[in-house]
Design a protein around this motif. Structure first.
Motif, PDB file in Angstrom:
ATOM      1  N   ALA A   1       0.846  -1.211   0.000  1.00  0.00           N
ATOM      2  CA  ALA A   1       0.000   0.000   0.000  1.00  0.00           C
ATOM      3  C   ALA A   1       0.872   1.247   0.000  1.00  0.00           C
ATOM      4  CB  ALA A   1      -0.915  -0.009   1.231  1.00  0.00           C
ATOM      5  N   TYR A   2       1.944   1.202   0.788  1.00  0.00           N
ATOM      6  CA  TYR A   2       2.846   2.345   0.927  1.00  0.00           C
ATOM      7  C   TYR A   2       3.571   2.644  -0.374  1.00  0.00           C
ATOM      8  CZ  TYR A   2       6.850   4.960   2.873  1.00  0.00           C
ATOM      9  OH  TYR A   2       7.815   5.897   3.145  1.00  0.00           O
ATOM     10  N   ARG A   3       4.031   1.602  -1.048  1.00  0.00           N
ATOM     11  CA  ARG A   3       4.862   1.817  -2.237  1.00  0.00           C
ATOM     12  C   ARG A   3       4.034   1.924  -3.516  1.00  0.00           C
ATOM     13  NH1 ARG A   3       9.995   2.023  -1.615  1.00  0.00           N
ATOM     14  NH2 ARG A   3      10.967   1.170   0.246  1.00  0.00           N
ATOM     15  N   VAL A   4       3.019   1.094  -3.646  1.00  0.00           N
ATOM     16  CA  VAL A   4       2.260   1.048  -4.900  1.00  0.00           C
ATOM     17  C   VAL A   4       0.999   1.908  -4.815  1.00  0.00           C
ATOM     18  CG1 VAL A   4       1.100  -0.444  -6.576  1.00  0.00           C
ATOM     19  CG2 VAL A   4       3.191  -1.234  -5.424  1.00  0.00           C
TER      20      VAL A   4
ATOM     21  N   LEU B   1       4.900  -2.694 -10.460  1.00  0.00           N
ATOM     22  CA  LEU B   1       3.651  -1.973 -10.175  1.00  0.00           C
ATOM     23  C   LEU B   1       3.929  -0.614  -9.547  1.00  0.00           C
ATOM     24  CD1 LEU B   1       1.480  -4.966  -8.973  1.00  0.00           C
ATOM     25  CD2 LEU B   1       1.008  -3.498 -10.954  1.00  0.00           C
ATOM     26  N   GLU B   2       4.972  -0.558  -8.722  1.00  0.00           N
ATOM     27  CA  GLU B   2       5.344   0.730  -8.136  1.00  0.00           C
ATOM     28  C   GLU B   2       5.731   1.716  -9.240  1.00  0.00           C
ATOM     29  OE1 GLU B   2       8.301   0.362  -5.070  1.00  0.00           O
ATOM     30  OE2 GLU B   2       8.448   2.542  -4.768  1.00  0.00           O
ATOM     31  N   ALA B   3       6.523   1.218 -10.197  1.00  0.00           N
ATOM     32  CA  ALA B   3       6.931   2.079 -11.319  1.00  0.00           C
ATOM     33  C   ALA B   3       5.724   2.515 -12.144  1.00  0.00           C
ATOM     34  CB  ALA B   3       7.939   1.335 -12.215  1.00  0.00           C
ATOM     35  N   PHE B   4       4.827   1.570 -12.385  1.00  0.00           N
ATOM     36  CA  PHE B   4       3.645   1.880 -13.183  1.00  0.00           C
ATOM     37  C   PHE B   4       2.779   2.950 -12.500  1.00  0.00           C
ATOM     38  CE2 PHE B   4      -0.787   1.374 -14.380  1.00  0.00           C
ATOM     39  CZ  PHE B   4      -0.711   1.403 -15.761  1.00  0.00           C
ATOM     40  N   ALA B   5       2.542   2.752 -11.203  1.00  0.00           N
ATOM     41  CA  ALA B   5       1.674   3.694 -10.478  1.00  0.00           C
ATOM     42  C   ALA B   5       2.303   5.079 -10.429  1.00  0.00           C
ATOM     43  CB  ALA B   5       1.419   3.161  -9.058  1.00  0.00           C
ATOM     44  N   LYS B   6       3.614   5.106 -10.238  1.00  0.00           N
ATOM     45  CA  LYS B   6       4.307   6.388 -10.124  1.00  0.00           C
ATOM     46  C   LYS B   6       4.276   7.135 -11.450  1.00  0.00           C
ATOM     47  CE  LYS B   6       8.442   8.150  -7.857  1.00  0.00           C
ATOM     48  NZ  LYS B   6       9.541   7.750  -6.977  1.00  0.00           N
ATOM     49  N   ARG B   7       4.610   6.440 -12.532  1.00  0.00           N
ATOM     50  CA  ARG B   7       4.730   7.128 -13.818  1.00  0.00           C
ATOM     51  C   ARG B   7       3.368   7.482 -14.414  1.00  0.00           C
ATOM     52  NH1 ARG B   7       9.556   3.353 -16.325  1.00  0.00           N
ATOM     53  NH2 ARG B   7      10.679   3.184 -14.328  1.00  0.00           N
ATOM     54  N   SER B   8       2.352   6.689 -14.091  1.00  0.00           N
ATOM     55  CA  SER B   8       1.037   7.014 -14.645  1.00  0.00           C
ATOM     56  C   SER B   8       0.183   7.789 -13.641  1.00  0.00           C
ATOM     57  CB  SER B   8       0.314   5.735 -15.069  1.00  0.00           C
ATOM     58  OG  SER B   8       0.125   4.902 -13.951  1.00  0.00           O
TER      59      SER B   8
ATOM     60  N   ILE C   1      -4.319   5.439  -5.452  1.00  0.00           N
ATOM     61  CA  ILE C   1      -5.618   5.813  -4.889  1.00  0.00           C
ATOM     62  C   ILE C   1      -5.454   6.790  -3.736  1.00  0.00           C
ATOM     63  CG2 ILE C   1      -6.749   3.646  -5.528  1.00  0.00           C
ATOM     64  CD1 ILE C   1      -6.467   2.728  -2.618  1.00  0.00           C
ATOM     65  N   PHE C   2      -4.198   7.058  -3.361  1.00  0.00           N
ATOM     66  CA  PHE C   2      -3.960   7.914  -2.194  1.00  0.00           C
ATOM     67  C   PHE C   2      -3.641   9.352  -2.553  1.00  0.00           C
ATOM     68  CE2 PHE C   2      -3.036   3.604  -0.519  1.00  0.00           C
ATOM     69  CZ  PHE C   2      -4.107   3.554   0.352  1.00  0.00           C
ATOM     70  N   GLY C   3      -3.789   9.718  -3.811  1.00  0.00           N
ATOM     71  CA  GLY C   3      -3.608  11.114  -4.178  1.00  0.00           C
ATOM     72  C   GLY C   3      -2.638  11.293  -5.325  1.00  0.00           C
ATOM     73  N   ALA C   4      -2.664  12.503  -5.864  1.00  0.00           N
ATOM     74  CA  ALA C   4      -1.810  12.813  -7.019  1.00  0.00           C
ATOM     75  C   ALA C   4      -0.387  13.067  -6.556  1.00  0.00           C
ATOM     76  CB  ALA C   4      -2.354  14.013  -7.764  1.00  0.00           C
TER      77      ALA C   4
ATOM     78  N   ARG D   1       0.975  10.962  -0.039  1.00  0.00           N
ATOM     79  CA  ARG D   1       0.279   9.743  -0.464  1.00  0.00           C
ATOM     80  C   ARG D   1       0.575   8.577   0.475  1.00  0.00           C
ATOM     81  NH1 ARG D   1       2.150  11.129  -5.657  1.00  0.00           N
ATOM     82  NH2 ARG D   1       3.702   9.463  -5.648  1.00  0.00           N
ATOM     83  N   ARG D   2       1.831   8.478   0.835  1.00  0.00           N
ATOM     84  CA  ARG D   2       2.236   7.345   1.666  1.00  0.00           C
ATOM     85  C   ARG D   2       1.687   7.436   3.093  1.00  0.00           C
ATOM     86  NH1 ARG D   2       8.370   6.055  -0.578  1.00  0.00           N
ATOM     87  NH2 ARG D   2       7.608   4.754  -2.301  1.00  0.00           N
ATOM     88  N   ILE D   3       1.597   8.651   3.601  1.00  0.00           N
ATOM     89  CA  ILE D   3       0.951   8.803   4.917  1.00  0.00           C
ATOM     90  C   ILE D   3      -0.513   8.374   4.805  1.00  0.00           C
ATOM     91  CG2 ILE D   3       0.202  10.491   6.652  1.00  0.00           C
ATOM     92  CD1 ILE D   3       2.841  12.016   6.070  1.00  0.00           C
TER      93      ILE D   3
END
Lengths: 312, 312, 312, 312
Positions: C253-256, C298-305, C309-312, D234-236
């Motif tokens: 959850a923290y990373r992705v 998945l971390e890379a995908f979420a970051k680059r796109s 769900i936790f914010g921009a 986001r991570r928080i």
């Protein structure tokens, strides 16, 4: 130590007192077949080195010895595997209930001692090794008959089957140990032997006679044969003292002051080193799963005859 | 039981053997002051009812008795509170390390027995009740001097202060029990007394003398005074047997076969009911926190003199 | 959200990066059949609501979905039992390993959530209820084929049998729950279905397609049929977020920052609510039993796109 | 997302419904000062990026924010120590109660996440590092005033002192971590700051305003200043989702579907990423220690406004 006629009158007196008590604990209900036993039973027998037995109450009625069988399977397994046995099971008190699985997780599947269920299953697995379940069971039964000088000792098949149908917790323990390689035989084989030796039925008289070698430096008094080395007999007594009553072992040592092993059938086998072996039976159990009146009777016996191993 | 000159030669022989062994365990390092003790020390003393002492090695060098003090504070607290004490502490083996806090959470702050740290802190709290720390400590010290017939017994203040500065785990245990109401006095007071009685310094000779009442049905042999009722002396021995060596209690019972209590200073006090009290000291510890050579020396002593409580 | 050609180039780029990395984790070795899989595989597929799929690497190679199947059995079981399901299983993170049995003891056999092994076995037991194992398995398989619009989805029988022969830990969990009545069917039946649905083999493309309903308020995009109510789809996503990666759920959850469910075959299914479902596969696992490169991809995908769900 | 007048009417409607409900949970009684709060209070406030606030009920009455302060101390500590913080505290759900000490023993004193008590104490220790308690506390207070655009935010000293006198469980946790070196400052200093920041009193309006940066990629809307990097915000939020409600975190994610952090004062701060921050307050707690009506109000809000992070 009270002997001869004094011993008989003490045993009779205690049996009378116990039969009159209204508090009898709760009969084990997790094995359906055991749940039907009448809580009014009380039996007691004390066997001396010379083979005389002082008995009272229902001392000749057979009952399910359940976990008391673990003393005898431990003895057999030590004869088979020697100190290699201790790679498969520890010898420390568990600090938890007889069927707890928590400790197995933190200690990689090695049970804490041979008298909690997991430990006794591991011990049974050692006895089974290289045999068929029927053969291993035959060996255990012959051992019990020899020790008690009584060919009438038998397995109560209804109890064995009742436990086999409902013993999911023990199946969990055995499979869990198997996942760590602590159980070597097929789980069904090991549990089959385990459930059957727990279902051996014996009277207090038979059980007290069977326990004599623990009081006699490992020798079988009737034949003079060595059942086990003297040092091992002492050490089995030590494990009975520290681990023989599950999470009530400290309480039993504190109140009775003798090595003992209980079973959920309501029996307890106790040892007065050098002097006597004692069997009591009252089906009602306390919260820790040990015979309620059985413990009280042994406390009374130890106090009045002055036989605590912890001093006069 | 070996007596007189034979006893002295046995003790000397064991001390010689122990001093020659290369394996000495690890000196406790969690109390800075204790970490400085030379692991080469070995002392042993056996006190008989008539007051004679067979001693060898460094039997007259004082060491920090640490948790061995818990036997004596339990004795005092039973004198103060009687069986009410058992509402504050149990008497079952813990199945975990000496300073574990896990069990306290599931059992609402009531420690399992008086010989793990939490339990001994609760016992100290009972002794303290209604007194100032200085007074409680004075009472404990007078008791130790009386039992050992030696006014020279004293507290090693450097050790007490060292532990007070670094004993965060014990502060955690005490505060945790306080949160459940198991500790009644201010935590600092109770811990102050606890750290100081653990820091009592005694020689093997003094300690063996102090333990005689446990072998003599609760009586102080020199004066004939009753230190504690005979039944309570037996029961303290029982708790020593089941709980006296933390998570190595089963092992000690199995190998030595005598009630005993260890301390992280490397001492062990053992009791031969009716016959003798024994003190050994070797600073190196095993994995469970008990004196490595101390246990081996007691095992040799019990074996060669045939004094196991579990049979000949 | 990146769409169309940009999405394809992002997925291809990540696949290229992942295939080049030397750190690949360790392939699961506790199921013999899985231990043979080549750690060099890497596949990724992103399925959009309109049915288009951006895929790269080994996205069309089937792999053992293992615990990812638990998302789909949970969906089926909620359809069968509704909220009564939650009497048999909780929905809290476990704070322990995927196959831990400790928590079951303190919580009377009720597993913490449907995504640890014990919980998924209980969910399987609900699906089985009143059916034969073969029928239940057929229903699960039809469901997977329907969701992925692909009749080629099948069970890898070698994997199922491999686990059935060696899955002692799962047998322990199931028997343990059975002892508390949490499992209602015969243990062998429930485990048979469980081992077989874990052995379903799917490609990343199939899996991403199968997961679309979780991103689309419970609807199956191809047919427009409601697979599950929108609220239940959201809630399954919530459980994936808090419990989908065993004791690495917080880390994921923290990373992705997306709901996801991993399997020991090295696959992960992740959901971007309202936008896409994503499947990745890399057989090497991290210490918590989750795909090492799968999570990094998945971390890379979420970051680059920018799809957390936790914010921009 | 409902906005403007619709938002105000939704908030008012929910507040009216909540005030009418008879089930209010139990006010925390373990801090004497908190036990006196009237369970009839209910307040709610929603803060939008433009600074407008929709508020209803007792939204302007200050209450003890207690553990909600842990979100802000985590933010500060990440600013001070960056990712080095994660050597002192983990980020996995704990699977146990807010004040459990069991996990600390098996994980060598490193708490599972920054939102259980032990973890928040470790975070406070990081903030304290190199400062006096008074200075650290001043920094925390200035931060809260800045975030809420309100210089009136203050510490309720009666609450702080009440907890300081009775917070034995937290003293146990802190000393336990100290024994592993996880706490670096004197325990009294760290706990002093901890008890005081937990005793900050804020209204729902102030709290909702203070939480805006979590919904706004780490920026403070009024000044445009970056409070924390967007990724860290986001991570928080992720940690709030997985760990924000102790052993009820799964339940909150399942029912509400928003990152949130509760306090035993009955407050909850929730975040709608990109859209709003929400504060509710109702003093009665559920079994897991989270505001009973607070959670129900947030569930109603999320459902009616369709703001779950897990899908439409």
């Amino acid at each position: 130590m009270i002997t001869g006629p004094d011993l008989q009158s003490l045993v009779s007196q205690i049996a009378d007192e116990m039969r009159a008590r209204p508090d009898r604990g709760r009969v084990a209900d997790y094995i359906p077949e055991l749940a039907r036993v009448d809580p009014a039973y009380f039996g007691m027998a004390v066997a001396l080195p010379d083979g005389t037995v002082a008995a009272a109450g229902d001392a000749d009625t057979p009952f399910s010895i359940q976990s008391i069988s673990k003393v005898f399977t431990l003895t057999l397994a030590l004869g088979i595997a020697g100190d290699r046995l201790w790679k498969r099971v520890g010898r420390e008190p568990s600090g938890s209930a007889f069927n707890s699985i928590v400790q197995l997780e933190s200690e990689k599947g090695v049970p804490r001692n041979p008298f909690i269920n997991a430990g006794a299953i591991a011990v049974t697995d050692v006895i089974l090794s290289g045999h068929k379940p029927r053969e291993a069971l035959g060996e255990i039964l012959r051992f019990m008959r020899f020790l008690s000088d009584d060919q009438g000792v038998a397995i109560d098949k209804a109890v064995a089957e009742s436990e086999q149908r409902t013993g999911f917790r023990n199946m969990a323990l055995a499979n869990y140990m198997k996942s760590f390689g602590v159980i070597e035989n097929p789980v069904d084989y090991t549990l089959g032997v385990y459930f059957h030796h727990c279902a051996i039925a014996m009277s207090c008289r038979q059980l007290a006679l069977a326990g004599r070698f623990l009081a006699q430096s490992g020798r079988h008094p009737a034949t003079g044969l060595s059942v086990i080395q003297a040092e091992r007999a002492r050490r089995i007594n030590a494990i009975m003292l520290t681990c023989g009553h599950y999470d009530g072992s400290g309480e039993f040592a504190y109140r009775v002051g003798l090595p003992g092993k209980s079973g959920v059938g309501g029996g307890i086998l106790a040892v007065v080193p050098g002097q006597a072996s004692i069997a009591v039976w009252s089906p009602g159990l306390d919260a820790a799963g040990n015979s309620h009146l059985g413990r009280i009777a042994l406390e009374a016996f130890a106090k009045r005859s002055g036989v605590s191993i912890f001093g006069a």
